[in-house]
Design a protein around this motif. Sequence first.
Motif, PDB file in Angstrom:
ATOM      1  N   TRP A   1      -3.801   3.724  -3.918  1.00  0.00           N
ATOM      2  CA  TRP A   1      -2.463   3.110  -4.502  1.00  0.00           C
ATOM      3  C   TRP A   1      -1.155   2.120  -4.360  1.00  0.00           C
ATOM      4  O   TRP A   1      -1.286   2.437  -3.265  1.00  0.00           O
ATOM      5  N   VAL A   2      -1.033   0.836  -5.356  1.00  0.00           N
ATOM      6  CA  VAL A   2      -0.281   0.065  -4.115  1.00  0.00           C
ATOM      7  C   VAL A   2       1.119  -0.566  -5.803  1.00  0.00           C
ATOM      8  O   VAL A   2       0.495  -0.644  -6.723  1.00  0.00           O
TER       9      VAL A   2
ATOM     10  N   PRO B   1       9.434  -3.558  -8.781  1.00  0.00           N
ATOM     11  CA  PRO B   1       8.957  -2.352  -9.684  1.00  0.00           C
ATOM     12  C   PRO B   1       8.846  -3.162 -11.336  1.00  0.00           C
ATOM     13  O   PRO B   1       8.382  -3.037 -12.068  1.00  0.00           O
ATOM     14  N   ASP B   2      10.324  -4.093 -11.836  1.00  0.00           N
ATOM     15  CA  ASP B   2      10.355  -4.665 -13.319  1.00  0.00           C
ATOM     16  C   ASP B   2       9.448  -5.808 -12.882  1.00  0.00           C
ATOM     17  O   ASP B   2       9.437  -6.022 -14.882  1.00  0.00           O
ATOM     18  N   GLY B   3       9.115  -6.448 -12.100  1.00  0.00           N
ATOM     19  CA  GLY B   3       8.418  -7.584 -12.436  1.00  0.00           C
ATOM     20  C   GLY B   3       7.151  -7.138 -11.585  1.00  0.00           C
ATOM     21  O   GLY B   3       6.683  -8.698 -10.860  1.00  0.00           O
ATOM     22  N   SER B   4       6.116  -6.589 -11.979  1.00  0.00           N
ATOM     23  CA  SER B   4       4.654  -6.450 -10.674  1.00  0.00           C
ATOM     24  C   SER B   4       4.316  -6.178 -12.023  1.00  0.00           C
ATOM     25  O   SER B   4       4.784  -4.636 -12.388  1.00  0.00           O
ATOM     26  N   THR B   5       2.671  -6.562 -12.143  1.00  0.00           N
ATOM     27  CA  THR B   5       1.399  -5.818 -12.199  1.00  0.00           C
ATOM     28  C   THR B   5       0.339  -5.162 -11.602  1.00  0.00           C
ATOM     29  O   THR B   5       0.659  -5.280 -10.601  1.00  0.00           O
ATOM     30  N   ASP B   6       1.038  -4.047 -11.064  1.00  0.00           N
ATOM     31  CA  ASP B   6      -0.084  -2.970 -10.375  1.00  0.00           C
ATOM     32  C   ASP B   6      -0.441  -1.945 -10.498  1.00  0.00           C
ATOM     33  O   ASP B   6      -1.007  -1.768 -11.436  1.00  0.00           O
ATOM     34  N   SER B   7      -0.872  -0.735  -9.639  1.00  0.00           N
ATOM     35  CA  SER B   7      -1.618   0.546  -9.680  1.00  0.00           C
ATOM     36  C   SER B   7      -0.949   1.215 -11.013  1.00  0.00           C
ATOM     37  O   SER B   7      -1.709   2.007 -11.665  1.00  0.00           O
ATOM     38  N   ARG B   8       0.471   0.843 -11.489  1.00  0.00           N
ATOM     39  CA  ARG B   8       0.435   1.983 -12.419  1.00  0.00           C
ATOM     40  C   ARG B   8       0.243   1.364 -13.760  1.00  0.00           C
ATOM     41  O   ARG B   8       0.081   1.800 -14.467  1.00  0.00           O
TER      42      ARG B   8
ATOM     43  N   LEU C   1      -3.029  -0.740 -13.747  1.00  0.00           N
ATOM     44  CA  LEU C   1      -4.855  -1.318 -13.698  1.00  0.00           C
ATOM     45  C   LEU C   1      -4.859   0.088 -12.389  1.00  0.00           C
ATOM     46  O   LEU C   1      -6.330  -0.211 -11.944  1.00  0.00           O
ATOM     47  N   GLY C   2      -4.239   1.545 -11.825  1.00  0.00           N
ATOM     48  CA  GLY C   2      -5.304   2.017 -11.406  1.00  0.00           C
ATOM     49  C   GLY C   2      -5.245   1.594  -9.888  1.00  0.00           C
ATOM     50  O   GLY C   2      -4.448   0.514  -9.071  1.00  0.00           O
ATOM     51  N   PRO C   3      -6.199   1.957  -8.747  1.00  0.00           N
ATOM     52  CA  PRO C   3      -6.607   1.568  -7.792  1.00  0.00           C
ATOM     53  C   PRO C   3      -6.586  -0.003  -7.242  1.00  0.00           C
ATOM     54  O   PRO C   3      -7.735   0.335  -8.532  1.00  0.00           O
ATOM     55  N   ALA C   4      -6.002  -0.144  -6.367  1.00  0.00           N
ATOM     56  CA  ALA C   4      -7.452  -1.275  -6.406  1.00  0.00           C
ATOM     57  C   ALA C   4      -7.587  -1.470  -4.966  1.00  0.00           C
ATOM     58  O   ALA C   4      -7.465  -0.345  -3.324  1.00  0.00           O
ATOM     59  N   ASP C   5      -8.789  -2.371  -4.199  1.00  0.00           N
ATOM     60  CA  ASP C   5      -9.576  -2.225  -3.397  1.00  0.00           C
ATOM     61  C   ASP C   5      -8.690  -2.980  -2.212  1.00  0.00           C
ATOM     62  O   ASP C   5      -8.315  -4.576  -2.730  1.00  0.00           O
ATOM     63  N   VAL C   6      -8.135  -3.102  -1.047  1.00  0.00           N
ATOM     64  CA  VAL C   6      -7.394  -4.126  -0.076  1.00  0.00           C
ATOM     65  C   VAL C   6      -8.591  -4.603   0.725  1.00  0.00           C
ATOM     66  O   VAL C   6      -9.196  -4.026   0.900  1.00  0.00           O
ATOM     67  N   VAL C   7      -8.393  -6.169   0.680  1.00  0.00           N
ATOM     68  CA  VAL C   7      -9.618  -6.562   1.208  1.00  0.00           C
ATOM     69  C   VAL C   7      -8.509  -7.177   2.352  1.00  0.00           C
ATOM     70  O   VAL C   7      -9.351  -7.851   3.220  1.00  0.00           O
ATOM     71  N   GLY C   8      -7.537  -6.902   1.944  1.00  0.00           N
ATOM     72  CA  GLY C   8      -7.069  -8.023   3.897  1.00  0.00           C
ATOM     73  C   GLY C   8      -5.150  -6.958   3.546  1.00  0.00           C
ATOM     74  O   GLY C   8      -4.667  -6.759   2.920  1.00  0.00           O
TER      75      GLY C   8
ATOM     76  N   ALA D   1       0.464  -1.024   0.056  1.00  0.00           N
ATOM     77  CA  ALA D   1       0.495   0.343  -0.482  1.00  0.00           C
ATOM     78  C   ALA D   1       0.888   1.660  -0.124  1.00  0.00           C
ATOM     79  O   ALA D   1       1.543   1.203   0.788  1.00  0.00           O
ATOM     80  N   VAL D   2       0.834   2.370  -0.753  1.00  0.00           N
ATOM     81  CA  VAL D   2       1.423   3.432  -0.522  1.00  0.00           C
ATOM     82  C   VAL D   2       0.692   4.457  -0.617  1.00  0.00           C
ATOM     83  O   VAL D   2       1.218   5.466  -0.160  1.00  0.00           O
ATOM     84  N   ARG D   3      -0.552   4.984  -0.675  1.00  0.00           N
ATOM     85  CA  ARG D   3      -1.547   5.951  -0.505  1.00  0.00           C
ATOM     86  C   ARG D   3      -2.383   5.384  -1.036  1.00  0.00           C
ATOM     87  O   ARG D   3      -3.023   4.710  -1.805  1.00  0.00           O
ATOM     88  N   PRO D   4      -3.953   6.419  -0.294  1.00  0.00           N
ATOM     89  CA  PRO D   4      -5.362   6.363  -0.500  1.00  0.00           C
ATOM     90  C   PRO D   4      -5.113   7.192  -2.082  1.00  0.00           C
ATOM     91  O   PRO D   4      -4.841   7.965  -1.714  1.00  0.00           O
TER      92      PRO D   4
END
Length: 118
Positions: free
Chosen positions: A62-63, A68-75, A77-84, A53-56
């Motif tokens: 924003w997660v 960074p070279d091996g991740s599909t993330d908010s860059r 897919l955009g903001p995510a819903d945190v479930v846990g 988690a980076v920021r709301p």
Amino acid sequence: MRWRRVGVRGPSMSPTLGDGDVVLARFGRITRSGDVVLVRWSSRPGQLSVKRAVRPDGAGWWVLGDNPDGSTDSRTLGPADVVGVVRLRLWPRPGRLRARPDGPEGDEIDRHGPCPTG
């Protein structure tokens, strides 16, 4: 509050977590910047991912992956819903996961600290 065991797949959280690690996530916890979290994107409703988690951001977070070279993330897919919030690595090297507010440097696992109880 519920707990769930989660298997980590892929390199996105390396070096903190590796492919095949098993972690314990707690549902219903307050998310803080720097926490390792279990997330879902509306564009991928059947997939859960482990990220940092980076920021709301609006109604979500924003997660990013620690790798960074091996991740599909908010860059992508955009903001995510945190479930846990991920608190422990169960396998292969058990230890408590701590939030990392200072960025990607530093030791992430407390192998000698107490486990959360409540």
